[in-house]
Design a protein around this motif. Structure first.
Motif, PDB file in Angstrom:
ATOM      1  N   PHE A 259      32.480  37.780 -17.211  1.00 17.51           N
ATOM      2  CA  PHE A 259      33.686  37.756 -18.060  1.00 17.51           C
ATOM      3  C   PHE A 259      33.304  37.625 -19.535  1.00 17.51           C
ATOM      4  O   PHE A 259      33.883  38.280 -20.398  1.00 17.51           O
ATOM      5  N   ARG A 260      32.318  36.770 -19.819  1.00 21.23           N
ATOM      6  CA  ARG A 260      31.894  36.596 -21.215  1.00 21.23           C
ATOM      7  C   ARG A 260      31.403  37.910 -21.802  1.00 21.23           C
ATOM      8  O   ARG A 260      31.696  38.255 -22.954  1.00 21.23           O
ATOM      9  N   GLU A 261      30.623  38.656 -21.014  1.00 20.00           N
ATOM     10  CA  GLU A 261      30.072  39.917 -21.523  1.00 20.00           C
ATOM     11  C   GLU A 261      31.176  40.950 -21.754  1.00 20.00           C
ATOM     12  O   GLU A 261      31.114  41.734 -22.708  1.00 20.00           O
ATOM     13  N   LEU A 262      32.194  40.945 -20.875  1.00 21.26           N
ATOM     14  CA  LEU A 262      33.317  41.869 -21.076  1.00 21.26           C
ATOM     15  C   LEU A 262      34.110  41.490 -22.328  1.00 21.26           C
ATOM     16  O   LEU A 262      34.587  42.360 -23.063  1.00 21.26           O
ATOM     17  N   VAL A 263      34.241  40.197 -22.567  1.00 20.67           N
ATOM     18  CA  VAL A 263      34.942  39.740 -23.778  1.00 20.67           C
ATOM     19  C   VAL A 263      34.120  40.147 -25.015  1.00 20.67           C
ATOM     20  O   VAL A 263      34.665  40.646 -26.007  1.00 20.67           O
ATOM     21  N   GLN A 264      32.793  39.986 -24.922  1.00 19.15           N
ATOM     22  CA  GLN A 264      31.916  40.355 -26.045  1.00 19.15           C
ATOM     23  C   GLN A 264      32.044  41.826 -26.411  1.00 19.15           C
ATOM     24  O   GLN A 264      32.042  42.188 -27.586  1.00 19.15           O
ATOM     25  N   SER A 265      32.151  42.682 -25.396  1.00 20.52           N
ATOM     26  CA  SER A 265      32.209  44.127 -25.669  1.00 20.52           C
ATOM     27  C   SER A 265      33.610  44.577 -26.071  1.00 20.52           C
ATOM     28  O   SER A 265      33.808  45.734 -26.433  1.00 20.52           O
ATOM     29  N   GLY A 266      34.593  43.682 -25.923  1.00 22.45           N
ATOM     30  CA  GLY A 266      35.974  44.046 -26.228  1.00 22.45           C
ATOM     31  C   GLY A 266      36.697  44.659 -25.034  1.00 22.45           C
ATOM     32  O   GLY A 266      37.853  45.079 -25.139  1.00 22.45           O
ATOM     33  N   ALA A 267      36.042  44.711 -23.873  1.00 20.12           N
ATOM     34  CA  ALA A 267      36.663  45.322 -22.682  1.00 20.12           C
ATOM     35  C   ALA A 267      37.725  44.412 -22.060  1.00 20.12           C
ATOM     36  O   ALA A 267      38.607  44.877 -21.341  1.00 20.12           O
ATOM     37  N   LEU A 268      37.621  43.108 -22.313  1.00 20.47           N
ATOM     38  CA  LEU A 268      38.546  42.145 -21.700  1.00 20.47           C
ATOM     39  C   LEU A 268      39.050  41.192 -22.780  1.00 20.47           C
ATOM     40  O   LEU A 268      38.249  40.659 -23.561  1.00 20.47           O
ATOM     41  N   ASP A 269      40.361  41.012 -22.796  1.00 21.30           N
ATOM     42  CA  ASP A 269      40.941  40.055 -23.738  1.00 21.30           C
ATOM     43  C   ASP A 269      40.668  38.644 -23.238  1.00 21.30           C
ATOM     44  O   ASP A 269      40.735  38.389 -22.031  1.00 21.30           O
ATOM     45  N   VAL A 270      40.363  37.744 -24.149  1.00 21.53           N
ATOM     46  CA  VAL A 270      39.997  36.384 -23.722  1.00 21.53           C
ATOM     47  C   VAL A 270      41.151  35.726 -22.946  1.00 21.53           C
ATOM     48  O   VAL A 270      40.914  34.927 -22.030  1.00 21.53           O
ATOM     49  N   ASP A 271      42.375  36.109 -23.256  1.00 22.68           N
ATOM     50  CA  ASP A 271      43.531  35.539 -22.528  1.00 22.68           C
ATOM     51  C   ASP A 271      43.645  36.069 -21.100  1.00 22.68           C
ATOM     52  O   ASP A 271      44.398  35.524 -20.296  1.00 22.68           O
ATOM     53  N   ASP A 272      42.931  37.148 -20.800  1.00 20.28           N
ATOM     54  CA  ASP A 272      42.998  37.741 -19.458  1.00 20.28           C
ATOM     55  C   ASP A 272      41.893  37.241 -18.529  1.00 20.28           C
ATOM     56  O   ASP A 272      41.788  37.690 -17.387  1.00 20.28           O
ATOM     57  N   VAL A 273      41.041  36.356 -19.019  1.00 19.15           N
ATOM     58  CA  VAL A 273      39.942  35.855 -18.173  1.00 19.15           C
ATOM     59  C   VAL A 273      40.511  34.944 -17.082  1.00 19.15           C
ATOM     60  O   VAL A 273      41.238  33.996 -17.379  1.00 19.15           O
ATOM     61  N   PRO A 274      40.214  35.238 -15.812  1.00 17.50           N
ATOM     62  CA  PRO A 274      40.741  34.406 -14.719  1.00 17.50           C
ATOM     63  C   PRO A 274      40.181  32.981 -14.754  1.00 17.50           C
ATOM     64  O   PRO A 274      39.047  32.753 -15.185  1.00 17.50           O
ATOM     65  N   LYS A 275      41.008  32.053 -14.311  1.00 15.28           N
ATOM     66  CA  LYS A 275      40.601  30.644 -14.229  1.00 15.28           C
ATOM     67  C   LYS A 275      39.634  30.487 -13.057  1.00 15.28           C
ATOM     68  O   LYS A 275      40.005  30.732 -11.907  1.00 15.28           O
ATOM     69  N   LEU A 276      38.413  30.082 -13.352  1.00 16.99           N
ATOM     70  CA  LEU A 276      37.429  29.898 -12.285  1.00 16.99           C
ATOM     71  C   LEU A 276      37.652  28.551 -11.612  1.00 16.99           C
ATOM     72  O   LEU A 276      37.634  27.502 -12.268  1.00 16.99           O
ATOM     73  N   THR A 277      37.884  28.613 -10.299  1.00 17.79           N
ATOM     74  CA  THR A 277      38.287  27.425  -9.556  1.00 17.79           C
ATOM     75  C   THR A 277      37.335  27.221  -8.389  1.00 17.79           C
ATOM     76  O   THR A 277      37.298  28.033  -7.453  1.00 17.79           O
ATOM     77  N   GLY A 278      36.523  26.180  -8.465  1.00 16.86           N
ATOM     78  CA  GLY A 278      35.471  25.947  -7.477  1.00 16.86           C
ATOM     79  C   GLY A 278      35.917  25.013  -6.368  1.00 16.86           C
ATOM     80  O   GLY A 278      36.656  24.058  -6.621  1.00 16.86           O
TER      81      GLY A 278
END
Ligand SMILES: Cc1ncc(COP(=O)(O)O)c(C=O)c1O
Ligand SMILES: [Zn+2]
Length: 419
Positions: A259-278
């Motif tokens: 997700f971080r790499e997609l945000v870095q490239s602009g492919a994913l908006d930071v608000d669209d990153v799913p909540k990681l739930t362990g």
């Protein structure tokens, strides 16, 4: 801090090889990726991460399976069986029963050796070939050993696996055995096996392919990439939350990195990153403890116990990568009982999805968090199921119904059915 979701794409250092290098997440030291064998930082022993000068965008991906995502990986192709492209099942009855807007199940048990570990091994064994090492080794609760044995065999390499004696499900040992790994059963738990195999690796006796090896996590990132792509294709949006079982926290770290790499490239908006739930088993829950207490590190649990043997781990090596992942994505962590795990295993089976106990922890955790109101009714959720039902036949028999003996006679069978 290098592990922030909004950190910018990094500058390429001189040690990089074709836009790829290794970087310590603790002190920032940078290393050439394939010159020497190295698992942790030379300077501070911190965890290493693979870094890329050009993080991937959606347009970079083509083909099918793990290697569809080679723009996000250190090589074009690897030692492959092939792996990835696993189903993202609809589970309508379970979805209604748990009470969320959307529930999909990403069934990693459908990989070649029956677990997500194959995604990491296809990359890890490729790197081993690049480095020119001899013997491959891992400590394992079972699935890593099965994957290492199969991918080592595929790559024509010798493999050594260390397992906690008496605590590995039958299907997994059978796989390691038939794929011709040398199997050592250690009188200790997984964490002691990992201590030993790290010592062996440090002495140059073997190349370590546990998830401490940063290249394995690169392959496992593709779970997250596949989920996002397929979910978006089906719903035009990304999932609000991804729920996953946690042992060494490799997947948690890998999905966060994807997700971080997609945000870095602009492919994913930071608000669209799913909540990681362990989700962990109550008897082996150091990550849950760390999240609940706001700790930056986990405390090593020496006595761990759970029927979900795959996640019977007391010292999650990837915690320094995974804890920021859970926090930065606004996720959480929860512990579930063995009974809740078995119940979830039955729930999934009732939808036709056969998983091993550790995998069912994700669904058990979602159910619990929904009941507690931590997860909302309007959420779109993906649960990760990490391993196949056949991995642990004993657990499946225990969770399922017993066969009924009947006489060798149709009339008697009919009579029996009428009872
Ligand atoms: C079936 C299964 N689920 C979950 C895990 C834990 O995964 P991770 O170490 O990435 O947290 C493992 C491996 O240990 C596993 O075999
Ligand atoms: Zn360092």
């Amino acid at each position: 801090m290098s592990l922030e979701l909004t950190a910018p794409a990094p500058e390429e250092p001189s040690v990089a090889d074709d836009g790829t290098w290794l970087e310590c997440i603790a002190c920032g030291a940078q290393f050439a990726p394939f010159e020497d064998v190295r698992y942790t930082c030379d300077d501070c022993d911190g965890l290493l991460e693979v870094r890329y000068a050009s993080p991937p965008t959606w347009d970079d991906f083509e083909g099918r399976g793990v290697w569809r995502y080679n723009a996000a990986l250190p090589f074009e192709e690897g030692v492959s069986l092939p792996e990835g492209a696993t189903p993202l099942h609809e589970v309508p009855r379970l979805e209604a029963d748990v009470g969320v807007e959307t529930l999909r199940v990403k069934h990693e048990g459908m990989n070649p050796t029956g677990s997500f570990k194959d995604r990491g091994m296809t990359v890890g064994v490729r790197v081993a070939k690049e480095l020119g090492v001899g013997r491959l080794a891992c400590a394992s609760t079972g699935n890593t050993s099965a994957a290492l044995a199969a991918y080592g065999a595929r790559g024509g390499m010798e493999t050594l696996v260390l397992l906690p004696a008496g605590k590995v499900a039958a299907g997994k040992i059978a796989q390691a055995s038939l794929h011709d790994a040398r199997i050592l059963e250690v009188d200790g738990n997984f964490d002691s096996c990992l201590d030993i195999v790290q010592d062996l690796a440090a002495r140059g006796e073997a190349y370590l392919l546990n998830s401490l090896n940063p290249f394995r996590l690169e392959g496992q990132k593709t779970i997250g990439l596949e989920i996002l792509e397929e979910f978006h294709e089906d719903y035009g949006t990304y999932p609000d939350r991804i729920v996953l079982p946690v042992g060494n926290a490799g997947n948690t770290s890998a999905l966060y990195k994807a997700f971080r790499e997609l945000v870095q490239s602009g492919a994913l908006d930071v608000d669209d990153v799913p909540k990681l739930t362990g989700v962990q088993a109550e008897g082996a829950a150091p990550m849950v403890e760390a999240i609940e207490n706001g700790w930056d590190e986990t405390r090593r649990w020496d006595d761990v116990e759970t029927r979900a043997t795959a996640i019977r781990i007391g010292n999650p090596v990837n915690a320094p990568k995974a804890l920021p992942g859970i926090r930065e994505t606004d996720g959480t962590a929860v512990a579930v009982s063995d009974e809740e795990i078995t119940e979830a295993q039955r729930d999934l089976a009732a939808e036709g999805v056969g998983v091993e106990p550790a995998s069912a922890a994700s669904v058990a955790g979602l159910r619990k968090l929904r009941a507690e109101g931590v997860v909302d009714a309007d959420e779109r959720v993906v649960c990760l199921t990490t391993g196949h039902l056949l991995k642990d036949p004993d657990a499946a028999f225990e969770a399922g119904d017993d066969p009924e003996p009947v006489p060798n006679d149709t009339e008697a069978v009919l009579e029996h059915l009428a009872e």
